[in-house]
Design a protein around this motif. Structure first.
Motif, PDB file in Angstrom:
ATOM      1  N   VAL A 111      43.062  30.644  45.172  1.00  0.00           N
ATOM      2  CA  VAL A 111      42.784  31.556  44.054  1.00  0.00           C
ATOM      3  C   VAL A 111      43.502  32.875  44.344  1.00  0.00           C
ATOM      4  N   PRO A 112      44.718  33.040  43.840  1.00  0.00           N
ATOM      5  CA  PRO A 112      45.470  34.259  44.125  1.00  0.00           C
ATOM      6  C   PRO A 112      45.160  35.367  43.120  1.00  0.00           C
ATOM      7  N   ASP A 113      45.344  36.598  43.563  1.00  0.00           N
ATOM      8  CA  ASP A 113      45.193  37.756  42.686  1.00  0.00           C
ATOM      9  C   ASP A 113      46.530  37.992  41.983  1.00  0.00           C
ATOM     10  N   LEU A 114      46.596  37.645  40.715  1.00  0.00           N
ATOM     11  CA  LEU A 114      47.846  37.821  39.965  1.00  0.00           C
ATOM     12  C   LEU A 114      48.119  39.283  39.640  1.00  0.00           C
ATOM     13  N   PHE A 115      47.102  40.125  39.741  1.00  0.00           N
ATOM     14  CA  PHE A 115      47.241  41.542  39.411  1.00  0.00           C
ATOM     15  C   PHE A 115      47.516  42.407  40.643  1.00  0.00           C
ATOM     16  N   TYR A 116      47.951  41.802  41.743  1.00  0.00           N
ATOM     17  CA  TYR A 116      48.062  42.538  43.003  1.00  0.00           C
ATOM     18  C   TYR A 116      49.005  43.733  42.912  1.00  0.00           C
ATOM     19  N   ARG A 117      49.946  43.688  41.998  1.00  0.00           N
ATOM     20  CA  ARG A 117      50.889  44.809  41.874  1.00  0.00           C
ATOM     21  C   ARG A 117      50.176  46.086  41.437  1.00  0.00           C
ATOM     22  N   ASN A 118      49.021  45.939  40.842  1.00  0.00           N
ATOM     23  CA  ASN A 118      48.270  47.084  40.335  1.00  0.00           C
ATOM     24  C   ASN A 118      46.970  47.335  41.090  1.00  0.00           C
ATOM     25  N   ALA A 119      46.813  46.665  42.232  1.00  0.00           N
ATOM     26  CA  ALA A 119      45.596  46.849  43.028  1.00  0.00           C
ATOM     27  C   ALA A 119      45.571  48.262  43.624  1.00  0.00           C
ATOM     28  N   PRO A 120      44.369  48.863  43.737  1.00  0.00           N
ATOM     29  CA  PRO A 120      43.065  48.308  43.341  1.00  0.00           C
ATOM     30  C   PRO A 120      42.813  48.484  41.845  1.00  0.00           C
ATOM     31  N   TYR A 121      41.971  47.645  41.287  1.00  0.00           N
ATOM     32  CA  TYR A 121      41.579  47.725  39.878  1.00  0.00           C
ATOM     33  C   TYR A 121      40.166  47.164  39.760  1.00  0.00           C
ATOM     34  N   LYS A 179      38.759  47.846  28.103  1.00  0.00           N
ATOM     35  CA  LYS A 179      39.653  46.993  27.320  1.00  0.00           C
ATOM     36  C   LYS A 179      41.104  47.441  27.498  1.00  0.00           C
ATOM     37  N   THR A 180      41.324  48.750  27.443  1.00  0.00           N
ATOM     38  CA  THR A 180      42.679  49.295  27.616  1.00  0.00           C
ATOM     39  C   THR A 180      43.215  48.979  29.011  1.00  0.00           C
ATOM     40  N   ALA A 181      42.358  49.129  30.010  1.00  0.00           N
ATOM     41  CA  ALA A 181      42.771  48.842  31.392  1.00  0.00           C
ATOM     42  C   ALA A 181      43.103  47.366  31.573  1.00  0.00           C
ATOM     43  N   LEU A 182      42.287  46.506  30.991  1.00  0.00           N
ATOM     44  CA  LEU A 182      42.526  45.065  31.101  1.00  0.00           C
ATOM     45  C   LEU A 182      43.823  44.657  30.421  1.00  0.00           C
ATOM     46  N   TYR A 236      44.645  29.538  38.552  1.00  0.00           N
ATOM     47  CA  TYR A 236      45.162  30.775  37.962  1.00  0.00           C
ATOM     48  C   TYR A 236      44.054  31.450  37.159  1.00  0.00           C
ATOM     49  N   GLN A 237      43.797  32.684  37.501  1.00  0.00           N
ATOM     50  CA  GLN A 237      42.684  33.467  36.970  1.00  0.00           C
ATOM     51  C   GLN A 237      42.755  33.710  35.470  1.00  0.00           C
ATOM     52  N   ASP A 238      41.614  34.100  34.918  1.00  0.00           N
ATOM     53  CA  ASP A 238      41.578  34.650  33.569  1.00  0.00           C
ATOM     54  C   ASP A 238      41.841  36.157  33.665  1.00  0.00           C
ATOM     55  N   ALA A 239      41.585  36.872  32.581  1.00  0.00           N
ATOM     56  CA  ALA A 239      41.972  38.284  32.511  1.00  0.00           C
ATOM     57  C   ALA A 239      41.174  39.201  33.424  1.00  0.00           C
ATOM     58  N   PHE A 240      40.041  38.716  33.954  1.00  0.00           N
ATOM     59  CA  PHE A 240      39.165  39.599  34.716  1.00  0.00           C
ATOM     60  C   PHE A 240      39.428  39.574  36.210  1.00  0.00           C
TER      61      PHE A 240
END
Length: 245
Positions: free
Chosen positions: A61-71, A86-89, A35-39
Motif C-alpha cells: 500500500v504505497p503513498d501516492l501523495f508522497y510528493r506533498n507529504a506531510p498532508y 475539499k480544496t486540499a484533497l 492503489y489508494q483512494d483520494a484520502f
C-alpha cells in the motif's frame, strides 16, 4: 499479520509504503499493489491489505501523495463536504498525475522484488486508484497478471492518460466494479471502456453494483455498504486466485 514499513526510492523522491504479509504463508504466493483512494493510506486501507494478505499474498500500500507529504489526515466521511479539506484533497488528486504514478509503479514493483516478492503481481485500485491499477497493467504487462478497479473514476475519459487508450497493451485479466450511479464514471465511459477492452481482446468483466454509491467498498466512507463490500471481496479474491498462480 505483519506490516513492514518501506521507504521506496522513486524518480521524484521517497514514497512511504506498507507491505503486509501473513506469517502463515511464507513465501507469499504472489504480490498485490493496492492503489489508494483520494484520502491516502490509513487504517481502513491497512485493514483491506491485511484481509488480502490473509489470502496468502504480499500486499503493498504505497503513498501516492508522497510528493506533498506531510498532508491530512482526512476524514473520509466529511472531507469533501468541508471547503478547506475539499480544496486540499483536490490539489493532491489533480497534482498527482497518472504519469507520476505510472513511473512510481516501476519503483513499487522493484521494491516488492527486493523484498522477495518475485511471483506474479496483481493490482487493485479504489476511486482515483482504479485508473492507476489499469494503467500499471498496461505499462508493466509482463509482470501484472490481474488488474481490478472499484468505483474508479475516469477510466475512459477524453484525457490523454485515460486507461482505455492503453487497452492494447494490457495482458492482464481486468475486472471493473462500478457504482450504480457515479458521476466520475458515467454510462458513456463504461461503454467506451468495454469497447476498448473488447477490441483489444483483453479478458475482462465490467460489473454494475446497482444501489451502491461511489466509495461503497471502503469501511470509513460514509456510503460504505457491508453487503456490497462483501460482494466486492468475493469478486476480487476470485480474480486473484484464478490469475496469480
Amino acid at each position: 499479520m505483519a506490516k513492514q514499513d518501506l521507504q521506496i526510492k522513486t524518480r521524484d523522491g521517497v514514497a512511504k509504503a506498507g507491505l503486509f504479509r501473513s506469517a502463515k504463508v511464507s513465501p507469499a504466493k504472489a504480490g498485490i499493489i493496492l492503489y489508494q483512494d483520494a484520502f491516502g493510506p490509513r487504517p481502513a486501507l491497512d485493514q483491506m491489505a491485511e484481509r488480502l494478505a490473509g489470502e496468502g499474498y504480499a500486499v503493498l500500500v504505497p503513498d501516492l501523495f508522497y510528493r506533498n507529504a506531510p498532508y491530512g489526515p482526512f476524514d473520509a466521511k466529511t472531507a469533501f463536504t468541508v471547503e478547506k479539506t475539499k480544496t486540499a484533497l483536490m490539489a493532491l488528486v489533480t497534482g498527482t498525475t497518472q504519469e507520476m504514478t505510472i513511473s512510481d509503479s516501476g519503483a513499487f514493483l522493484e521494491a516488492m522484488s527486493a523484498e522477495g516478492v518475485t511471483g506474479p503481481i496483481g493490482t487493485v485500485g479504489y476511486c482515483m486508484g482504479g485508473a492507476r491499477a489499469l494503467n500499471a497493467a498496461a505499462t508493466y504487462p509482463d509482470t501484472i497478471k490481474a488488474a481490478a478497479s472499484f468505483h474508479g473514476g475516469n477510466l475512459a475519459s477524453d484525457a490523454a492518460d485515460s486507461p482505455h487508450r492503453k487497452a492494447a497493451s494490457i495482458k492482464a485479466r481486468v475486472y471493473v466494479g462500478m457504482a450504480g450511479v457515479d458521476r466520475s464514471f458515467p454510462p458513456e465511459q463504461s461503454t467506451r471502456l468495454e469497447e476498448a477492452l473488447r477490441n483489444a481482446e483483453v479478458d475482462h468483466l465490467i460489473e454494475n453494483y446497482v444501489g451502491m454509491a461511489h466509495g461503497w467498498c471502503v469501511s470509513d466512507h460514509g456510503v460504505f455498504n457491508a453487503a456490497g463490500a462483501e460482494r466486492h471481496w468475493k469478486r476480487l479474491t476470485e480474480l486473484f486466485a484464478e490469475t496469480l498462480v
